[in-house]
Enzyme design. Structure first.
Site, short mmCIF file in Angstrom:
data_model
loop_
_atom_site.label_atom_id
_atom_site.label_comp_id
_atom_site.label_asym_id
_atom_site.label_seq_id
_atom_site.Cartn_x
_atom_site.Cartn_y
_atom_site.Cartn_z
N ASN A 9 -10.45 -23.67 -6.58
CA ASN A 9 -11.59 -22.80 -6.27
C ASN A 9 -11.02 -21.46 -5.81
O ASN A 9 -10.52 -21.34 -4.69
CB ASN A 9 -12.41 -23.46 -5.15
CG ASN A 9 -13.50 -22.56 -4.62
OD1 ASN A 9 -13.80 -21.52 -5.20
ND2 ASN A 9 -14.09 -22.95 -3.50
N TRP A 10 -11.12 -20.47 -6.69
CA TRP A 10 -10.55 -19.15 -6.36
C TRP A 10 -11.40 -18.37 -5.37
O TRP A 10 -11.01 -17.32 -4.91
CB TRP A 10 -10.35 -18.34 -7.66
CG TRP A 10 -9.04 -18.63 -8.33
CD1 TRP A 10 -8.26 -19.73 -8.16
CD2 TRP A 10 -8.35 -17.78 -9.26
NE1 TRP A 10 -7.12 -19.63 -8.93
CE2 TRP A 10 -7.16 -18.44 -9.62
CE3 TRP A 10 -8.63 -16.55 -9.84
CZ2 TRP A 10 -6.24 -17.90 -10.52
CZ3 TRP A 10 -7.72 -16.01 -10.74
CH2 TRP A 10 -6.54 -16.67 -11.07
N LYS A 11 -12.61 -18.86 -5.11
CA LYS A 11 -13.53 -18.11 -4.23
C LYS A 11 -13.65 -16.68 -4.76
O LYS A 11 -13.58 -16.48 -5.97
CB LYS A 11 -13.06 -18.19 -2.77
CG LYS A 11 -12.82 -19.66 -2.37
CD LYS A 11 -12.57 -19.86 -0.92
CE LYS A 11 -12.39 -21.36 -0.66
NZ LYS A 11 -12.22 -21.68 0.74
N HIS A 94 -20.83 -25.78 -1.58
CA HIS A 94 -19.62 -25.49 -0.81
C HIS A 94 -20.01 -25.03 0.59
O HIS A 94 -21.02 -24.34 0.77
CB HIS A 94 -18.80 -24.40 -1.52
CG HIS A 94 -17.45 -24.21 -0.91
ND1 HIS A 94 -17.26 -23.45 0.22
CD2 HIS A 94 -16.24 -24.72 -1.23
CE1 HIS A 94 -15.98 -23.51 0.56
NE2 HIS A 94 -15.34 -24.26 -0.32
N GLU A 96 -19.03 -22.73 2.41
CA GLU A 96 -19.21 -21.27 2.57
C GLU A 96 -20.59 -20.86 2.06
O GLU A 96 -21.22 -19.94 2.61
CB GLU A 96 -18.08 -20.52 1.85
CG GLU A 96 -16.78 -20.60 2.65
CD GLU A 96 -15.52 -20.54 1.82
OE1 GLU A 96 -15.56 -20.11 0.65
OE2 GLU A 96 -14.46 -20.94 2.36
N GLU A 164 -15.13 -32.09 2.16
CA GLU A 164 -14.39 -30.96 2.71
C GLU A 164 -14.79 -30.73 4.17
O GLU A 164 -15.79 -30.06 4.45
CB GLU A 164 -14.70 -29.68 1.92
CG GLU A 164 -14.30 -29.78 0.46
CD GLU A 164 -14.06 -28.40 -0.13
OE1 GLU A 164 -12.95 -28.17 -0.61
OE2 GLU A 164 -14.98 -27.56 -0.09
N GLY A 170 -9.30 -23.49 4.72
CA GLY A 170 -8.65 -22.21 4.92
C GLY A 170 -8.01 -22.05 6.28
O GLY A 170 -7.62 -20.96 6.68
N SER A 209 -7.31 -27.21 2.98
CA SER A 209 -5.88 -26.94 3.18
C SER A 209 -4.96 -27.93 2.45
O SER A 209 -3.90 -28.31 2.98
CB SER A 209 -5.55 -26.89 4.68
OG SER A 209 -6.30 -25.87 5.31
N GLY A 230 -8.44 -24.58 -2.41
CA GLY A 230 -8.77 -23.16 -2.30
C GLY A 230 -7.50 -22.32 -2.36
O GLY A 230 -6.96 -22.02 -3.43
N GLY A 231 -6.98 -21.96 -1.19
CA GLY A 231 -5.83 -21.05 -1.08
C GLY A 231 -4.67 -21.40 -2.00
O GLY A 231 -4.11 -20.52 -2.67
P1 PGA Z 1 -8.60 -24.32 1.22
O1 PGA Z 1 -10.10 -24.29 0.63
O2 PGA Z 1 -7.79 -25.20 0.30
O3 PGA Z 1 -8.15 -22.89 1.20
O4 PGA Z 1 -8.70 -24.89 2.58
C1 PGA Z 1 -10.71 -25.43 0.09
C2 PGA Z 1 -12.10 -25.11 -0.37
O5 PGA Z 1 -12.78 -24.30 0.30
O6 PGA Z 1 -12.58 -25.63 -1.39
#
Ligand code: PGA
Length: 246
Positions: A9-11, A94, A96, A164, A170, A209, A230-231
């Site tokens: 997930n590149w956000k 998600h 966010e 999650e 993050g 993470s 994500g990251g």
């Molecule tokens: P992260 O994000 O791996 O940077 O913690 C995961 C996500 O939000 O899907």
């Protein structure tokens, strides 16, 4: 054993040049890539390029979709449009989106229904906040987020659930493999209890993470069927390190 599903997930990150370089590098590692089912979810504006560059073991997903069909909804992207582009997956709910953009369980439910009806495969995200975990409420919250959606579906054949924990996204903090396994087992029990078609084969991914150094321990858990990353999905090398553990 079924292949792990690993989604990046590149956000709201990356550029066209980044996408090009990333897909080239990932595709060059064909041996590694074939170990898992891999999905890349770049921002909306890069989806068309991603679809034209991906293929084989690398599928493309969107990070969101509208709860509406086509119509007078400025700024929205209908799930039918994603299908039209050749996008196969969409992330819905998600944390966010829930926290920063006010998506309630009811909105998430509408989005899931729309996306499935359009023919997309859905990664439904669920997860508790730190306060909820500290109050011992984590399982109840996660099961509730899930059951709202299950209550109105007739088949789970195109659904994946991503657990999650919000406090692990993050932040560099990961749920312990044991805590994650416990939640995944609760999620699978809820899926099975729904009695819906396909319930026993729904994959449950862990997210928060995930990186090359913790993926093996997470993937070794009985009910962890992959990861939503994500990251560590922004750099091909980091993402491949996770795929290598699958
Ligand atoms: P992260 O994000 O791996 O940077 O913690 C995961 C996500 O939000 O899907």
């Amino acid at each position: 054993m079924a292949q792990k599903l690993i989604a990046g997930n590149w956000k709201s990150n990356g550029s066209l040049a980044d996408l090009d370089a990333f897909i080239n590098e990932i595709s060059a590692a064909a041996g590694l890539l074939s170990r898992a089912e891999v999905v890349l979810c770049p921002p909306f504006v890069y989806l068309q390029n991603a679809v034209s560059l991906c293929g084989g073991h690398l599928a493309v997903g969107a990070q969101n979709c509208s709860m509406q069909g086509a119509g007078a909804f400025t700024g929205e992207v209908a799930s039918e449009m994603l299908v039209d582009l050749g996008v196969q997956w969409v992330i819905v709910g998600h944390s966010e989106r829930r926290e920063l953009f006010g998506e309630s369980d009811a909105v998430v439910l509408e989005k899931v229904k729309r996306a499935l009806a359009s023919g997309l495969k859905v990664m439904l995200c669920v997860g508790e906040s730190l306060a909820q975990r500290e109050q011992g409420d984590a399982t109840r919250i996660v099961v509730k987020q899930l059951s709202v959606v299950l209550s109105e579906l007739t088949s789970l054949e195109s659904l994946v659930v991503a657990y999650e924990p919000v406090w692990a996204i993050g932040t560099g903090k990961t749920a312990s493999a044991g805590d994650a396994q416990e939640m995944h087992a609760a999620i699978k029990a809820e899926l099975l209890a729904s009695g819906l078609k396909g319930a026993s084969s729904v994959k449950v991914l862990y997210g928060g993470s995930v990186k090359g150094s913790n993926a093996a321990e997470l993937f070794a858990q009985k009910d962890i069927d992959g990861a939503l990353v994500g990251g560590a999905s922004l750099k091909a090398k980091d993402f491949l390190a996770i795929i290598a553990e699958s």
